[in-house]
Design an enzyme around this catalytic site. Structure first.
Site, mmCIF file in Angstrom:
data_model
loop_
_atom_site.group_PDB
_atom_site.id
_atom_site.type_symbol
_atom_site.label_atom_id
_atom_site.label_comp_id
_atom_site.label_asym_id
_atom_site.label_seq_id
_atom_site.Cartn_x
_atom_site.Cartn_y
_atom_site.Cartn_z
ATOM 1 N N THR A 77 -51.759 -3.453 26.779
ATOM 2 C CA THR A 77 -51.570 -4.889 26.971
ATOM 3 C C THR A 77 -51.625 -5.175 28.460
ATOM 4 O OG1 THR A 77 -49.199 -4.657 27.182
ATOM 5 C CG2 THR A 77 -50.030 -5.145 25.002
ATOM 6 N N TRP A 94 -36.806 -27.995 25.679
ATOM 7 C CA TRP A 94 -37.997 -27.230 26.067
ATOM 8 C C TRP A 94 -39.228 -28.128 26.176
ATOM 9 C CZ3 TRP A 94 -38.052 -21.979 22.898
ATOM 10 C CH2 TRP A 94 -36.896 -21.253 23.226
ATOM 11 N N GLU A 100 -50.816 -6.236 20.286
ATOM 12 C CA GLU A 100 -49.848 -5.586 19.400
ATOM 13 C C GLU A 100 -50.132 -5.844 17.924
ATOM 14 O OE1 GLU A 100 -49.222 -7.199 22.139
ATOM 15 O OE2 GLU A 100 -47.547 -6.354 23.256
ATOM 16 N N LYS A 121 -37.649 -25.245 30.749
ATOM 17 C CA LYS A 121 -36.350 -25.599 30.181
ATOM 18 C C LYS A 121 -35.737 -26.712 31.027
ATOM 19 C CE LYS A 121 -35.950 -21.345 27.771
ATOM 20 N NZ LYS A 121 -35.791 -19.942 27.819
HETATM 21 P P1 AMP Z 1 -53.414 -10.251 24.444
HETATM 22 O O1 AMP Z 1 -52.510 -9.221 23.947
HETATM 23 O O2 AMP Z 1 -53.927 -10.003 25.830
HETATM 24 O O3 AMP Z 1 -54.520 -10.514 23.479
HETATM 25 O O4 AMP Z 1 -52.583 -11.610 24.599
HETATM 26 C C1 AMP Z 1 -51.877 -12.144 23.508
HETATM 27 C C2 AMP Z 1 -51.299 -13.485 23.870
HETATM 28 O O5 AMP Z 1 -52.333 -14.433 24.149
HETATM 29 C C3 AMP Z 1 -50.512 -14.117 22.749
HETATM 30 O O6 AMP Z 1 -49.208 -13.601 22.633
HETATM 31 C C4 AMP Z 1 -50.535 -15.586 23.144
HETATM 32 O O7 AMP Z 1 -49.566 -15.874 24.126
HETATM 33 C C5 AMP Z 1 -51.906 -15.740 23.760
HETATM 34 N N1 AMP Z 1 -52.833 -16.294 22.775
HETATM 35 C C6 AMP Z 1 -53.708 -15.624 22.007
HETATM 36 N N2 AMP Z 1 -54.405 -16.484 21.236
HETATM 37 C C7 AMP Z 1 -53.941 -17.718 21.507
HETATM 38 C C8 AMP Z 1 -54.231 -19.026 21.017
HETATM 39 N N3 AMP Z 1 -55.171 -19.252 20.128
HETATM 40 N N4 AMP Z 1 -53.524 -20.060 21.523
HETATM 41 C C9 AMP Z 1 -52.567 -19.862 22.452
HETATM 42 N N5 AMP Z 1 -52.254 -18.666 22.950
HETATM 43 C C10 AMP Z 1 -52.926 -17.600 22.488
#
Ligand code: AMP
Length: 540
Positions: A185, A443, A330, A438
């Site tokens: 990640t 929020w 994840e 916040k």
């Molecule tokens: P990653 O592990 O790099 O793919 O990042 C995952 C994170 O990207 C998620 O926990 C979200 O915060 C954000 N994310 C992924 N898809 C979306 C979406 N369609 N809209 C908003 N946030 C997203």
């Protein structure tokens, strides 16, 4: 009493074997780093994956060993997905856009024995070589004619590595829970964390992604995954394409609007996959060049929230349904999608865009709820919002090499996202839990404010952060990159937002910046901005 059915193992080698048997002529087209377009079939991909498997065994790799890749989307990378995992080794797809310290950390933490690298990344790997503790050699993903001069020690040319090997290889049978691939990640703080997928989780995820409520992959589908194979296995689509014999079109290193359009024209994909920034580039190119994308039916967007203006432009200018997906490393990664339903066909367009802006419904295999900070579940009424929790067989149990579980005491994984769940099941991301503002105990969603701000025609990109406030603890501050020919004032933007969000959500100020920082996967990097502007309102 147990059922009386066979317990065949779900293995990644089974996907490529299936593709070879039933979809042998389905094509895989790649724009290569060397330049020309390469095309071959699943039948050839399967044969070359077996040659690779033989070569890997000769290199001395045994079950459980890890090899790294630093590579674009292309056919040799595809062969590594099957050849490496097929022999029971683990393929660690490393994101070359990360900082050098993160790259070294990942390659060492994963204990990669060999690195398979595209020509584009030879210089980068040369600069890291002295720091790499376990790497025994470097395989350059090219042929003899294109081998570069390099300082790297123990360098092998990929085509030389596999050319003399036999096309026969009996893929071993093993437990489907065996590790198959490893992605890290790209967190904004701390060291990257590894998610170690299994054959079972990967095959199940490929089935889910292909299903009717997500990407609807079949042997008639032509898919152009712009999402990189180094970012959560290109959302699982290489495996899904093998499962159903869909044609794959790999864009290689050229991800700009013009190059993507050129591939769309020549290969006629009906399904595109990528993050919002890529689609922004494509839409800008199409608009400037007065072109369209007739073959495309659906574009899947995820990784960050898709702005309404993007959903609308795809629909109204190009007749393309922008399917919003949400997920994370994840989760293998997909967790929800807004598939086009019969109900949507009869909807007023603006109402439909409201639905498309939501991140969608969970699929079978992904259990989902929302809870407050004390772990109490919140109502799924489309109003309450809280921490988004998930569980299921394609979701991480524990990070790679971590002692402790990644789950809470009730078995949920906390996604770090804040969301609402609507009564009909649509999930709507409100924010990342660390980005939510916040203000006086309530929020405010930074994402909602950003989406509203980018709806202004003179805003190229917007970022909202919470900064300290004497009375309200935190208040939103809007940072804006103007379009090249735009020059809005702070007042223009605040007037524009007025009425689009609750009055008490309106940012306390607007700051114009030349550009905004992003993570290696294209997400806004807010940590540094929060530090920089922390006392902005207090000192004003
Ligand atoms: P990653 O592990 O790099 O793919 O990042 C995952 C994170 O990207 C998620 O926990 C979200 O915060 C954000 N994310 C992924 N898809 C979306 C979406 N369609 N809209 C908003 N946030 C997203």
């Amino acid at each position: 009493m147990l059922g009386n059915m066979m317990s065949g193992q779900l293995l990644i080698s089974g996907l490529i074997e299936h593709a070879e048997k039933y979809h042998s002529d389905a094509e895989i087209v790649s724009r290569t780093v060397e330049g020309p377009i390469h095309r071959y079939t699943f039948s050839e991909a399967a044969k070359r994956s077996r040659k690779l498997a033989n070569a890997l065994v000769k290199l001395g790799l045994t079950k459980g060993d890890t090899v790294g890749t630093l590579a674009w989307n292309g056919y040799r990378h595809f062969e590594l997905y099957f050849g490496v995992s097929g022999i029971g080794c683990v393929v660690n797809t490393v994101n070359p856009r990360l900082f050098p310290e993160q790259l070294t950390y990942i390659i060492n933490h994963a204990e990669n024995q060999y690195l398979f690298i595209d020509l584009s990344f030879v210089d980068l790997v040369e600069s890291l070589e002295d720091e790499l503790s376990d790497v025994k050699g470097f395989i350059i993903l090219t042929d003899k004619d294109n081998m570069p001069e390099t300082k790297l020690k123990n360098v092998i040319c990929y085509e030389d590595l596999i050319s003399e090997e036999s096309e026969d290889f009996d893929w071993p049978e093993f437990d489907e829970n065996t590790a198959s691939s490893l992605c890290y990640t790209s967190g904004t703080t701390g060291n990257p964390k590894g998610v170690l997928y299994s054959h079972r989780s990967t095959v199940l995820h490929a089935w889910i992604v292909s299903s009717g409520n997500v990407a609807k992959v079949s042997s008639s589908t032509v898919i152009l995954p712009v999402v990189p194979m180094f970012h959560v296995n290109a959302w699982g689509i290489p495996y899904a394409a093998a499962m159903f014999g869909a044609k794959l079109v790999f864009p290689g290193p050229k991800l700009d609007g013009e190059s993507i359009h050129e591939l769309i024209e020549s290969e006629k994909p009906d399904l595109l996959m990528g993050v919002p920034t890529v689609w922004l580039g494509l839409l800008q190119y199409l608009s400037g060049a007065n072109k369209t994308i007739d073959s495309v039916d659906t574009a899947l967007v995820g990784g960050a929230a898709a702005p309404r203006a993007m959903i609308q432009e795809f629909e109204e200018k190009h007749n393309v349904f922008l399917m919003h997906g949400w997920g994370m490393t994840e989760m293998s990664p997909l967790g929800t999608a807004t598939v086009k339903t019969a109900e949507m066909d009869n909807m007023d367009l603006e109402d439909r865009y409201d639905l498309q802006q939501k991140q969608g419904k969970a699929f079978f295999g992904v259990d989902m709820t929302i809870a407050d900070d004390d772990g109490n579940e919140l109502p799924k009424d489309g109003i309450a919002f809280g921490r988004l929790l998930v569980k299921g067989p394609t979701i991480v149990e524990r990070y790679f090499k971590a002692e402790e579980s990644a789950k809470d005491e009730n078995g949920w994984f906390d996604t770090g996202d804040v969301a609402k769940i609507h009564p009909e099941g649509y999930m709507e991301i409100v924010d990342r839990s660390k980005d939510v503002i916040k203000s006086g105990g309530e929020w405010i969603s930074s994402i909602d404010l950003e989406n509203a701000a980018v709806g202004h025609p003179e805003v190229a990109e917007a970022c909202v952060i919470g900064v300290l406030h004497e009375k309200w603890d935190e208040r939103p501050l809007l940072l804006v990159v103007k379009t090249s020919d735009g020059n809005p004032s702070a007042e223009d933007l605040l007037n524009f937002l007025d009425g689009k969000v609750a009055k008490w959500w309106l940012p306390d100020d607007v700051i114009f910046v030349e550009d905004l920082p992003h993570t290696a996967t294209g997400k806004l990097l807010k940590t540094n901005l929060r530090d920089e502007y922390k006392n902005y309102l207090i000192n004003k």
